[in-house]
Design an enzyme around this catalytic site. Structure first.
Site, PDB file in Angstrom:
ATOM      1  N   ASN A  25      31.098  51.193   3.079  1.00  0.00           N
ATOM      2  CA  ASN A  25      31.618  52.399   3.092  1.00  0.00           C
ATOM      3  C   ASN A  25      32.572  52.822   2.117  1.00  0.00           C
ATOM      4  OD1 ASN A  25      33.047  50.786   4.884  1.00  0.00           O
ATOM      5  ND2 ASN A  25      33.652  52.382   6.204  1.00  0.00           N
TER       6      ASN A  25
ATOM      7  N   GLU B 117      35.558  55.936   1.874  1.00  0.00           N
ATOM      8  CA  GLU B 117      36.199  56.978   2.513  1.00  0.00           C
ATOM      9  C   GLU B 117      36.840  57.830   1.646  1.00  0.00           C
ATOM     10  OE1 GLU B 117      38.453  55.579   5.955  1.00  0.00           O
ATOM     11  OE2 GLU B 117      36.708  55.563   7.037  1.00  0.00           O
TER      12      GLU B 117
ATOM     13  N   GLU C  56      25.266  52.433   4.460  1.00  0.00           N
ATOM     14  CA  GLU C  56      23.845  52.249   4.170  1.00  0.00           C
ATOM     15  C   GLU C  56      23.280  53.070   2.953  1.00  0.00           C
ATOM     16  OE1 GLU C  56      25.961  52.724   6.929  1.00  0.00           O
ATOM     17  OE2 GLU C  56      24.682  52.796   8.758  1.00  0.00           O
TER      18      GLU C  56
ATOM     19  N   CYS D  47      22.513  58.831   7.214  1.00  0.00           N
ATOM     20  CA  CYS D  47      21.937  57.695   6.577  1.00  0.00           C
ATOM     21  C   CYS D  47      20.534  57.391   7.079  1.00  0.00           C
ATOM     22  CB  CYS D  47      22.765  56.569   7.008  1.00  0.00           C
ATOM     23  SG  CYS D  47      24.309  56.402   6.275  1.00  0.00           S
TER      24      CYS D  47
HETATM   25 ZN   LIG Z   1      25.866  56.859   7.650  1.00  0.00          ZN
END
Ligand SMILES: [Zn+2]
Length: 128
Positions: free
Chosen positions: A43, A45, A56, A90
């Site tokens: 991930n 941010e 994902e 996702c």
């Molecule tokens: Zn997601």
């Protein structure tokens, strides 16, 4: 579950590189192609929260960018003890390329592993 041990391991690798200074919630993901290749993502941010990308989608975009569009499974590993289910965005992205993909959920500190089919989590995806 041992069938996906290596995929979970591959999802833990990018977890270390997750960029999550705002939530502190780090996630790694690894997607398995029909040809046996693995592509990972974390991930990422952003100060403008809406621009944040989940692990994902980072993994899927990484694979698609490398020319792979057929996936059989994706492992998602979170930091801490609790697993987390993929968000709606996702799930929708996964449905574009792999409507029947297996989703394996694990955490870096916990022992629990949950396996679901995309259709269980997103029974009615958007399609044109
Ligand atoms: Zn997601």
């Amino acid at each position: 579950m041992s069938e996906y041990k290596n995929l979970i391991k591959a999802a833990k690798e990018p977890l270390k590189r997750a960029y999550a200074p705002y939530s502190g919630f780090k996630v790694g993901a690894a997607v398995l192609t029909k040809t046996g290749r693995v592509f990972a993502g974390c991930n990422i941010e952003n100060a403008s929260y809406g621009l944040t990308v989940c692990a994902e989608r980072a993994a899927v975009f990484n694979a698609v960018s490398a020319g792979h569009r057929n996936f059989t499974a994706i492992a998602v590993v979170t930091s801490g003890k609790s697993i987390a289910f993929p968000c709606g965005a996702c799930l929708q992205v996964l449905s574009e390329f792999a409507p029947d993909i297996k989703i394996i959920l694990a955490s870096s500190a916990g022992r629990k592993v949950v396996t679901k089919r995309l259709k269980e989590l997103l029974p009615t995806p958007f399609s044109l």
